[in-house]
Enzyme design. Structure first.
Site, short mmCIF file in Angstrom:
data_model
loop_
_atom_site.label_atom_id
_atom_site.label_comp_id
_atom_site.label_asym_id
_atom_site.label_seq_id
_atom_site.Cartn_x
_atom_site.Cartn_y
_atom_site.Cartn_z
N ASN A 1 0.84 -1.20 0.00
CA ASN A 1 0.00 0.00 0.00
C ASN A 1 0.88 1.24 0.00
O ASN A 1 1.94 1.27 0.61
CB ASN A 1 -0.91 0.04 1.22
N GLU B 1 -1.07 0.97 -5.46
CA GLU B 1 -1.06 2.31 -6.04
C GLU B 1 0.13 2.50 -6.99
O GLU B 1 0.06 3.32 -7.91
CB GLU B 1 -0.99 3.38 -4.93
N ASP C 1 -4.68 22.09 9.00
CA ASP C 1 -4.94 21.06 8.01
C ASP C 1 -5.67 21.61 6.79
O ASP C 1 -5.82 22.80 6.62
CB ASP C 1 -5.68 19.89 8.66
#
Ligand code: MN
Length: 461
Positions: A158, A227, A276
């Site tokens: 991953n 990915e 964020d």
């Protein structure tokens, strides 16, 4: 023409980070270089933030470090389009193509990322110019690290990007958003069930295909799908990996910097606050810890950083989200033309949809599909295809002149949304659809002005 662009795009997209920076340095609208000494604590971020969305900034001289820093390389859509050789607003479809043309990565023996190695007395802050963005952030953060891990059960890979707060000389708190379906969270719970650490590599300063491939997540890709195969599809060539020195996980060969370590089982520390994506501070929460055991980098490495809440933070992932929203809307209303997650909506909360309406009511189905296509999406505005959805004034004009609040507004309260939106309550949010399309009948009232087509430049000496 499209083929030529694509070929050039591939050439650029195959560059490693340093060549990419060098390529864009030719144009000061793309990369500006600062030679003056800058402090990685607060000052660098303050400078880079002011240029957000415009040129990337290469900081050549850092206080306390000999490693230069690049910020903002992927902060605008035009530059990203040039990298991938795509028409500006067809960009999401580059990734659709990549998803169906995946390529397995290959392992190389010799990697430039191993030119300089550190395996003793690991000291992250001494080795790298890790930025502390704002005084209210909890500390310095690594923000452009590509985290690779393997499923403890299936050994499948991953790749994902997580913010990493430096908490000790050799330890990072890793923010793995809870219960959001992050694949790394699944891997870690499997490792913890076995009372085992989860080994990881963290590659910093990777090639663009890997960076954007790393942004692919649910629902475009599910746990167990690699990915890096999608990244290979984006690049048109297999991604080159190098075996971990201390861990049984690969890292991106050719990346500027590689960290290796392990997420410690059943250890949680306070992480945050951190400014964020929604441009608010995330309050502190308990997150896992990565212990770094090995660092290597290229000779004269470049350190890449992404500032929280900037376009570079939200836009790359939004290209992938646009693709998944588009697919969901297309299933409900096949005549959808495009969707755009607007920068003002943090590239997450607000979507504008363009449709060539064929049946009255179809636009409302499209709204429902868009609103339920992604956890984050709160507001969907749908307009006819004559409106340029990338121009906020045109969208506002459509709302001003083609929308009536008593009949064209759809309000769905109390749905599950994103808790990082401070106006939500206990994670619940109200979803709103705005139908700013013209009715199919009575279109005469909506006739737009048509002028002769002339070239203005011909009228000036
Ligand atoms: Mn994944």
């Amino acid at each position: 023409m499209l083929c030529a662009d694509k070929a050039k795009g591939n050439e650029i997209s195959r560059m490693d980070l340093r060549n990419l920076v060098e390529y864009f340095r030719k144009n000061e609208y793309d990369v500006r270089t600062i030679h003056k000494e800058v402090d990685p604590k607060f000052e660098l971020a303050a400078v880079a933030r002011q240029l957000d969305g415009g040129p990337a900034v290469l900081f050549e001289k850092l206080k306390g470090s000999s490693i230069p820093v690049i910020v903002g390389l992927y902060s605008n859509r035009k530059r990203v389009s040039e990298i991938f050789g795509a028409d500006l607003f067809r960009l999401p479809f580059v990734f659709e193509e990549a998803l169906s043309n995946r390529m397995k990565p290959i392992l190389v023996k010799k990697s430039p990322s191993r030119e300089i190695c550190f395996d003793k007395e690991i000291d992250l802050m001494k080795t790298l110019p890790i930025l502390w963005h704002t005084p209210k952030d909890a500390g310095p953060y690594i923000t452009a690290g590509i985290v690779i891990a393997k499923d403890p059960e299936t050994d499948r890979r991953n790749v994902s990007i997580h913010r990493l707060q430096v908490i000790e000389r050799d330890k990072l708190a890793i923010c793995i958003a809870k219960n959001m379906g992050r694949h790394l969270e699944t891997f870690l719970s499997k490792a913890e069930a076995r009372k085992r650490p989860l080994e990881v590599t963290i590659s910093i300063g990777v090639e663009p295909s890997v960076f954007f491939g790393g942004c692919v997540t649910n629902p475009l890709i599910s746990v167990g799908e690699d990915e890096l195969e999608v990244a290979g599809g984006i690049k048109g060539e297999p991604i080159e990996l190098v075996q971990g020195e201390k861990v049984k996980v690969e890292a991106i060969s050719g990346s500027e910097i590689i960290l290796e370590g392990e997420i410690l089982p059943d250890v949680r520390v306070k992480e945050g606050p951190f400014l964020d994506f929604a441009n608010y501070y995330n309050p502190p929460e308990n997150y896992p810890v990565v212990r770094i055991r090995f660092i290597s980098h290229r000779k004269k490495p470049i350190y890449q950083a992404i500032l929280g809440g900037t376009f570079e933070h939200t836009m790359p992932g939004s290209l992938l989200r646009e693709l998944s929203v588009f697919k969901a809307v297309r299933a409900a209303a096949p005549s959808v033309k495009a969707v755009f997650l607007t920068p003002g909506g943090c590239c997450l909360f607000n979507v504008v949809i363009s449709i060539k309406k064929e049946i009255e009511g179809q636009q409302r189905n499209a709204i429902l599909a868009a609103l339920s296509s992604h956890l984050y999406i709160k507001h969907a505005v749908i307009v006819d295809e004559d409106i340029d959805i990338y121009n906020p004034h045109e969208v506002e004009w459509a709302i001003a002149t083609r929308f009536q609040g008593n009949k064209d507004l759809i309000v769905i309260p109390e749905t599950v949304g994103h808790k990082f939106d401070p106006s939500s309550f206990e994670g619940r949010t109200t979803r709103v659809g705005v139908d700013a399309t013209m009715p199919l009948i009575d279109r005469d009232q909506f006739e737009r002005g048509v002028f002769l087509k002339v070239n203005v430049e011909d009228y000036f000496d």
